[in-house]
Scaffold this motif. Structure first.
Motif, mmCIF file in Angstrom:
data_model
loop_
_atom_site.group_PDB
_atom_site.id
_atom_site.type_symbol
_atom_site.label_atom_id
_atom_site.label_comp_id
_atom_site.label_asym_id
_atom_site.label_seq_id
_atom_site.Cartn_x
_atom_site.Cartn_y
_atom_site.Cartn_z
ATOM 1 N N LYS A 72 -11.843 4.193 3.410
ATOM 2 C CA LYS A 72 -10.646 4.792 4.015
ATOM 3 C C LYS A 72 -9.614 3.730 4.374
ATOM 4 N N ARG A 73 -10.062 2.585 4.868
ATOM 5 C CA ARG A 73 -9.117 1.498 5.163
ATOM 6 C C ARG A 73 -8.441 1.008 3.883
ATOM 7 N N LEU A 74 -9.220 0.922 2.816
ATOM 8 C CA LEU A 74 -8.676 0.507 1.531
ATOM 9 C C LEU A 74 -7.635 1.521 1.043
ATOM 10 N N LEU A 75 -7.971 2.793 1.104
ATOM 11 C CA LEU A 75 -7.011 3.816 0.672
ATOM 12 C C LEU A 75 -5.749 3.803 1.528
ATOM 13 N N THR A 76 -5.897 3.612 2.823
ATOM 14 C CA THR A 76 -4.740 3.574 3.721
ATOM 15 C C THR A 76 -3.805 2.440 3.337
ATOM 16 N N ARG A 77 -4.366 1.343 2.937
ATOM 17 C CA ARG A 77 -3.576 0.178 2.519
ATOM 18 C C ARG A 77 -2.633 0.524 1.365
ATOM 19 N N TYR A 78 -3.092 1.353 0.435
ATOM 20 C CA TYR A 78 -2.306 1.700 -0.750
ATOM 21 C C TYR A 78 -1.573 3.035 -0.632
ATOM 22 N N LEU A 79 -2.142 3.977 0.101
ATOM 23 C CA LEU A 79 -1.573 5.319 0.157
ATOM 24 C C LEU A 79 -0.848 5.627 1.459
ATOM 25 N N GLY A 80 -0.950 4.723 2.433
ATOM 26 C CA GLY A 80 -0.331 4.969 3.733
ATOM 27 C C GLY A 80 -1.266 5.770 4.629
ATOM 28 N N PRO A 81 -0.723 6.325 5.730
ATOM 29 C CA PRO A 81 -1.554 7.085 6.672
ATOM 30 C C PRO A 81 -2.244 8.270 5.979
ATOM 31 N N ILE A 106 -3.055 -11.800 0.612
ATOM 32 C CA ILE A 106 -4.294 -11.039 0.472
ATOM 33 C C ILE A 106 -4.234 -9.686 1.187
ATOM 34 N N HIS A 107 -3.342 -9.535 2.148
ATOM 35 C CA HIS A 107 -3.245 -8.276 2.894
ATOM 36 C C HIS A 107 -2.114 -7.381 2.397
ATOM 37 N N LEU A 108 -1.405 -7.808 1.350
ATOM 38 C CA LEU A 108 -0.363 -6.970 0.756
ATOM 39 C C LEU A 108 -1.005 -5.964 -0.199
ATOM 40 N N PRO A 109 -0.407 -4.798 -0.364
ATOM 41 C CA PRO A 109 -0.980 -3.798 -1.282
ATOM 42 C C PRO A 109 -0.638 -4.117 -2.744
ATOM 43 N N LEU A 110 -1.194 -5.214 -3.225
ATOM 44 C CA LEU A 110 -0.986 -5.654 -4.602
ATOM 45 C C LEU A 110 -2.172 -5.210 -5.457
ATOM 46 N N MET A 111 -2.002 -5.248 -6.743
ATOM 47 C CA MET A 111 -3.105 -4.979 -7.656
ATOM 48 C C MET A 111 -3.839 -6.284 -7.919
ATOM 49 N N ALA A 112 -5.139 -6.176 -8.062
ATOM 50 C CA ALA A 112 -5.949 -7.310 -8.489
ATOM 51 C C ALA A 112 -6.422 -7.036 -9.902
ATOM 52 N N ASN A 113 -6.735 -8.084 -10.609
ATOM 53 C CA ASN A 113 -7.323 -7.971 -11.930
ATOM 54 C C ASN A 113 -8.742 -8.518 -11.842
ATOM 55 N N LEU A 114 -9.717 -7.665 -12.085
ATOM 56 C CA LEU A 114 -11.123 -8.035 -12.031
ATOM 57 C C LEU A 114 -11.601 -8.364 -13.436
ATOM 58 N N ALA A 115 -12.034 -9.602 -13.639
ATOM 59 C CA ALA A 115 -12.567 -10.025 -14.934
ATOM 60 C C ALA A 115 -14.090 -10.092 -14.843
#
Length: 152
Positions: A96-105, A11-20
């Motif tokens: 911002k925390r969400l973006l950091t997870r995927y985009l880095g610092p 759940i803490h990895l920068p993976l994609m989710a699929n929202l249905a």
């Protein structure tokens, strides 16, 4: 062969989710989303005019699927969540925390992307919150190794 695992493992990895979601005519729809897990909830990005937000406003029932797949490494783990989603106004710190997870610092973010697409200060920004009613996991990382080595 179903093998459960602790969902915190992915759940803490920068993976994609699929929202249905469910459209007004009852038809299923899905969309890939970035997400953040905090305070027992899955937070996903949206905007005031996005189709997912409109569908959730009409029918809050959702399903979210997250898959960790590494063909060469023989990993295939699936995490599913179900429940009713809620729409929240933008929370800049969470965003911002969400973006950091995927985009880095933040210093490494693409200026164009965060100024034109993923604007923290966008008044139309919304967050989708799912506090799941059900969570299930399935580790089927046996497609390369067979069941005896899959979870070692």
């Amino acid at each position: 062969m179903k093998t459960a695992f602790e969902f915190e493992q992915i759940i803490h990895l920068p993976l994609m989710a699929n929202l249905a979601t469910v459209a007004e005519d009852g038809a299923p729809r899905n969309a890939p989303v970035w997400f953040q897990w905090e305070e027992g909830s899955l937070w996903m990005l949206g905007s005031k005019s996005s189709a997912s937000i409109e569908r959730i406003a009409h029918d809050p029932r959702v399903a979210v699927e997250i898959v960790q797949y590494d063909n060469a490494g023989g990993i295939l783990r699936h995490l599913g969540m179900r429940g009713r989603a809620a729409i929240h106004p933008m929370k800049p710190d969470l965003f911002k925390r969400l973006l950091t997870r995927y985009l880095g610092p933040e210093r490494d973010w693409n200026f164009w992307f965060v100024s034109e697409i993923a604007r923290v200060d966008d008044p139309s920004g919304r967050l989708i919150r799912l506090e799941p009613d059900t969570v299930f996991t399935n580790d089927v990382s046996l497609f390369r190794t067979g069941p005896s080595l899959a979870t070692q």
